[in-house]
Every structure is written in C-alpha cells, then in structure tokens.
Write an enzyme that holds these catalytic residues in place. Sequence first.
Site: not given
Length: 193
Positions: A42, A71-72, A149, A152, A170, A175-176
């Site tokens: 969770e 986590d984003s 995805f 976007d 991209k 960020h990633r």
Amino acid sequence: MITKLVMATNNANKLREAREILSPLGIEVLSQREAGADCDPEENGATFEENADIKAKAVAAQVKLPVIADDSGLCVEALGGRPGVFSARTYPAGEECSGLLNDMRDIPENDRGAYFECDIVFLDGESYAAFSGRCSGSIGFESRGTNGFGYDPVFMVGDRSLAEMSADEKNSISHRGAALRELYRFLEERYGE
Ligand code: IMP
C-alpha cells in the site's frame, strides 16, 4: 560495478526509461517479476520519497540484489498540488487526461502551471540513497500526441506535449530522467573502477 539491480515495479514504461538511461553502466535492470518478487504494498506515504521507500523495502525483503524504486506524480499549482502522490489513483486508469482536463476546464491559460516530480530510492543491504527530479510545464486544453503514458498528452513543455516527443527527448527533460541521471552518477561513483 554491480551487474544487476531490481526496479520495484512491473511498469513497462518506467523500466524502459530506467534501462535507457542506466545502460551505459552495463547494469541489467530487472523488473520485480523478473527478480522473483511478488508484492504490491500500500502506497500510503505522505511524500513521493516515502512511497518510493515503501516499494523499495517491500521488494528488498524478497531479493538479494540492490533495489531501486521510484514514485512520481503530477502537481498542478491551481489545484493546490493535486493530484500529487495520488496521481495514479485520482482518475480511472486510461482516463487521467480527460479527468484532469475536466477538473481544469475553468482555469485560464496563465494559471495552468504544473510540474512532475520523481523520487528514486536506492537500497543495497544497509545503505540508502534518494534522488529527486522535476520537470516544469503547464497543463494544456486538449490531449496531444500518442507517445509516453499517463498525463503525458496534456503536459506541455513549451508548445509541445510530452506525448509528442520521442523517448530520448522526453528522457532528456523529464523528472524521471533527471532523477535517473543523479542515480547514474551515484552508481558510477560507488561502484566504478
Ligand atoms: P507511481 O509512481 O507508479 O505511483 O504513479 C505515478 C502516476 O503519476 C502514474 O500512474 C501517472 O499517472 C503519473 N506519472 C508519473 N510520471 C509520469 C510521466 O512521466 N508521464 C505521465 N504521467 C506520469
């Protein structure tokens, strides 16, 4: 240098982005399924880093390799930072863009600023490291493009959405991508010859 690490996800897009950026290090990035881990904890942390930590620890308990977890989410200024850590759960899967566009239908162009944040946690035995990246832009008025995805197609950087960019483009601004490049430097320093 280590030869393998496990990414605490089965999300093909996240795996592809991580593999593209980390490949020059010669590290194979396994999904949690490929590493034999089976868990879906969770994500009840208050921040992206807390959620990444929850995911990394759940997988680390089941594998013997170093683990990374990310986590984003999307933070929209006019919505007080929402959907934020709830980005994956605020709208039904596949309806993120239409849901967000609907919630923002009365918000004028000059108040549609937003950013993506990505926090990555690395766990190796006892050691812990965290990395963070941001991508600033704004929310458009319609979905554009078919790449990428999630949000976007509605996330605009300049006059194009992230879904209108190639994967390389991209990665170079996302960020990633930013968080993964920090991780890359860390791995290079820690394990490099
Ligand atoms: P999680 O990091 O898997 O918990 O989920 C983050 C959610 O934020 C995803 O399901 C997407 O809806 C959204 N998101 C995160 N990164 C991106 C991105 O690069 N593009 C579009 N949507 C993203």
